[in-house]
Design a protein around this motif. Structure first.
Motif, PDB file in Angstrom:
ATOM      1  N   GLY A 270      35.686  45.429  50.105  1.00  0.00           N
ATOM      2  CA  GLY A 270      36.750  45.195  49.133  1.00  0.00           C
ATOM      3  C   GLY A 270      36.566  43.979  48.260  1.00  0.00           C
ATOM      4  O   GLY A 270      37.125  43.909  47.163  1.00  0.00           O
ATOM      5  N   GLY A 271      35.790  43.005  48.726  1.00  0.00           N
ATOM      6  CA  GLY A 271      35.683  41.744  47.996  1.00  0.00           C
ATOM      7  C   GLY A 271      34.496  41.648  47.072  1.00  0.00           C
ATOM      8  O   GLY A 271      34.620  41.245  45.903  1.00  0.00           O
ATOM      9  N   ILE A 272      33.306  41.986  47.580  1.00  0.00           N
ATOM     10  CA  ILE A 272      32.077  41.799  46.800  1.00  0.00           C
ATOM     11  C   ILE A 272      31.709  43.119  46.135  1.00  0.00           C
ATOM     12  O   ILE A 272      30.903  43.903  46.643  1.00  0.00           O
ATOM     13  CB  ILE A 272      30.933  41.270  47.687  1.00  0.00           C
ATOM     14  CG1 ILE A 272      31.354  39.941  48.345  1.00  0.00           C
ATOM     15  CG2 ILE A 272      29.667  41.064  46.856  1.00  0.00           C
ATOM     16  CD1 ILE A 272      30.315  39.353  49.271  1.00  0.00           C
ATOM     17  N   ASN A 273      32.359  43.385  45.020  1.00  0.00           N
ATOM     18  CA  ASN A 273      32.055  44.566  44.218  1.00  0.00           C
ATOM     19  C   ASN A 273      32.254  44.224  42.751  1.00  0.00           C
ATOM     20  O   ASN A 273      32.799  43.166  42.400  1.00  0.00           O
ATOM     21  CB  ASN A 273      32.920  45.766  44.627  1.00  0.00           C
ATOM     22  CG  ASN A 273      34.408  45.479  44.521  1.00  0.00           C
ATOM     23  OD1 ASN A 273      34.887  44.992  43.503  1.00  0.00           O
ATOM     24  ND2 ASN A 273      35.151  45.769  45.585  1.00  0.00           N
ATOM     25  N   GLU A 274      31.819  45.100  41.898  1.00  0.00           N
ATOM     26  CA  GLU A 274      31.818  44.810  40.465  1.00  0.00           C
ATOM     27  C   GLU A 274      33.220  44.528  39.925  1.00  0.00           C
ATOM     28  O   GLU A 274      33.423  43.556  39.189  1.00  0.00           O
ATOM     29  CB  GLU A 274      31.195  45.982  39.710  1.00  0.00           C
ATOM     30  CG  GLU A 274      31.052  45.741  38.217  1.00  0.00           C
ATOM     31  CD  GLU A 274      30.320  46.863  37.510  1.00  0.00           C
ATOM     32  OE1 GLU A 274      30.337  46.893  36.264  1.00  0.00           O
ATOM     33  OE2 GLU A 274      29.719  47.712  38.198  1.00  0.00           O
ATOM     34  N   ALA A 275      34.180  45.357  40.298  1.00  0.00           N
ATOM     35  CA  ALA A 275      35.537  45.193  39.772  1.00  0.00           C
ATOM     36  C   ALA A 275      36.154  43.867  40.202  1.00  0.00           C
ATOM     37  O   ALA A 275      36.789  43.168  39.397  1.00  0.00           O
ATOM     38  CB  ALA A 275      36.414  46.362  40.229  1.00  0.00           C
ATOM     39  N   ASN A 276      35.976  43.499  41.472  1.00  0.00           N
ATOM     40  CA  ASN A 276      36.593  42.274  41.976  1.00  0.00           C
ATOM     41  C   ASN A 276      35.909  41.026  41.416  1.00  0.00           C
ATOM     42  O   ASN A 276      36.576  40.047  41.071  1.00  0.00           O
ATOM     43  CB  ASN A 276      36.549  42.246  43.505  1.00  0.00           C
ATOM     44  CG  ASN A 276      37.558  41.280  44.088  1.00  0.00           C
ATOM     45  OD1 ASN A 276      38.689  41.194  43.631  1.00  0.00           O
ATOM     46  ND2 ASN A 276      37.148  40.521  45.094  1.00  0.00           N
ATOM     47  N   ILE A 277      34.579  41.064  41.321  1.00  0.00           N
ATOM     48  CA  ILE A 277      33.862  39.922  40.742  1.00  0.00           C
ATOM     49  C   ILE A 277      34.265  39.723  39.283  1.00  0.00           C
ATOM     50  O   ILE A 277      34.467  38.588  38.821  1.00  0.00           O
ATOM     51  CB  ILE A 277      32.340  40.111  40.863  1.00  0.00           C
ATOM     52  CG1 ILE A 277      31.914  40.113  42.336  1.00  0.00           C
ATOM     53  CG2 ILE A 277      31.595  39.008  40.101  1.00  0.00           C
ATOM     54  CD1 ILE A 277      32.214  38.845  43.093  1.00  0.00           C
ATOM     55  N   LYS A 278      34.416  40.819  38.551  1.00  0.00           N
ATOM     56  CA  LYS A 278      34.848  40.711  37.148  1.00  0.00           C
ATOM     57  C   LYS A 278      36.250  40.124  37.057  1.00  0.00           C
ATOM     58  O   LYS A 278      36.534  39.279  36.188  1.00  0.00           O
ATOM     59  CB  LYS A 278      34.798  42.076  36.480  1.00  0.00           C
ATOM     60  CG  LYS A 278      35.095  42.016  34.977  1.00  0.00           C
ATOM     61  CD  LYS A 278      34.794  43.334  34.289  1.00  0.00           C
ATOM     62  CE  LYS A 278      34.959  43.195  32.779  1.00  0.00           C
ATOM     63  NZ  LYS A 278      34.588  44.448  32.070  1.00  0.00           N
ATOM     64  N   ARG A 279      37.131  40.554  37.948  1.00  0.00           N
ATOM     65  CA  ARG A 279      38.493  40.016  37.949  1.00  0.00           C
ATOM     66  C   ARG A 279      38.503  38.520  38.236  1.00  0.00           C
ATOM     67  O   ARG A 279      39.185  37.742  37.555  1.00  0.00           O
ATOM     68  CB  ARG A 279      39.329  40.751  39.005  1.00  0.00           C
ATOM     69  CG  ARG A 279      40.775  40.272  39.100  1.00  0.00           C
ATOM     70  CD  ARG A 279      41.525  40.990  40.200  1.00  0.00           C
ATOM     71  NE  ARG A 279      40.964  40.711  41.517  1.00  0.00           N
ATOM     72  CZ  ARG A 279      41.238  39.612  42.223  1.00  0.00           C
ATOM     73  NH1 ARG A 279      42.042  38.678  41.721  1.00  0.00           N
ATOM     74  NH2 ARG A 279      40.702  39.435  43.412  1.00  0.00           N
TER      75      ARG A 279
END
Length: 318
Positions: free
Chosen positions: A197-206
């Motif tokens: 849930g944490g280290i993914n493209e959507a979360n890093i972009k957010r």
């Protein structure tokens, strides 16, 4: 009533056991290896604790000033990708290090990630690079956020080897809390969250959008995401949380006379009151506030930041 309570307790115990089995059977790591040569300037050095640390090294003239770059939490040398070529083109030597367990440095599962120990490991890398190139050992440090805490630890260890320091959005006011609670299922749960849930493209972009106070493109996201998805990152992050500490400006034994602080006036990641505390505690510091910049001014407003840093460097007395 007693039998009913016993049945409920047994059911709760069974559920807990099943959940624990699931938690500890699900993989928590990415499988991507660390590249052999992440950048054209990549250098890997090993320390006395058998930790391999990745650096980007550019040497123009060993007798000229060497700038040492220390990145912030979750970042790497890539966060200074707009500074390294600029200052190299201005004839400075460059040592930018990936602070373990970030970037392409080794993701050790048994390392003591206290600021003092990491500082010692980084000095060993600098010493090895110095042996390779016979550098003038008077360094100027450029640090961001968490990196400024490590810079203070490094200066405490070797005060005579640091000529000046430049701190960008320095996280050097608040100390961290005890991590005695970070054990067992909690530690495993955090690992699972990071992996799925944490280290993914959507979360890093957010996170980057919030930190930078600006629009984020895919290249920016991938610069952060790719090294975070290398093997053993997640368990090493857990080890860091369990063993790290914070070195603040109040722990700085003998602050340098030449200090530049760059602060984004739209930084939502650090309380603005911290800047007031810094100004009081470090009256010798030159403080430059960047309008409309967030926590990553060296990335979102690199040209302005580079000009400010270069002007400060040129003002230093020999």
């Amino acid at each position: 009533m007693g039998d009913m309570m016993k049945k409920k307790m047994k059911m709760i115990i069974v559920i807990i056991v099943v959940l624990l089995i699931i938690m500890y059977s699900v993989p928590v790591e990415f499988n991507h290896p660390i590249p052999e040569q992440p950048t054209i300037n990549s250098v890997f050095k090993s320390t006395d604790q058998n930790i391999t640390i990745h650096s980007e090294v550019i040497i123009n003239d060993p007798q000229q000033t060497t700038l040492v770059f220390l990145h912030g939490l979750g970042a790497g040398t890539h966060s200074f990708h707009q500074q390294l070529p600029f200052f190299s083109d201005n004839d400075y030597n460059i040592i930018a290090m990936d602070i373990p367990p970030f970037g392409y440095s080794e993701k050790s599962l048994g390392l003591d990630y206290s600021r003092e120990n990491i500082a010692n490991q980084l000095w060993q890398v600098i010493d090895q690079i110095n042996q390779d190139h016979k550098l003038d050992k008077e360094y100027v440090f450029v640090s961001h956020s968490m990196g400024s805490s490590i810079m203070i630890a490094m200066n405490n260890q070797r005060p005579n080897d640091m000529r000046a320091t430049i701190m960008i959005a320095p996280a050097i006011v608040e100390s961290n809390t005890s991590s005695w609670w970070f054990v067992g299922p909690i530690r495993r749960g955090v690992a699972l969250f990071l992996r799925y849930g944490g280290i993914n493209e959507a979360n890093i972009k957010r996170l980057l959008t919030s930190a930078a106070n600006s629009d984020i493109d895919d290249d920016w996201v991938n610069r952060y995401l790719t090294p975070l998805q290398t093997k053993n990152t997640i368990r090493a992050l857990n080890q860091m949380v369990a063993t790290s500490n914070q070195v603040t400006m109040y722990d700085w034994i003998a602050p340098l006379n030449d200090i530049l602080i760059i602060w984004g006036d739209q930084d939502e990641w650090l309380d603005k009151r911290q800047l007031t505390e810094i100004a009081i505690h470090l009256p010798e510091a030159t403080i430059v506030t960047m309008p409309q910049s967030g926590h990553l001014p060296h990335e979102s407003d690199a040209k302005k930041v580079n000009e400010i840093i270069l002007s400060f460097l040129l003002s230093l007395q020999p």
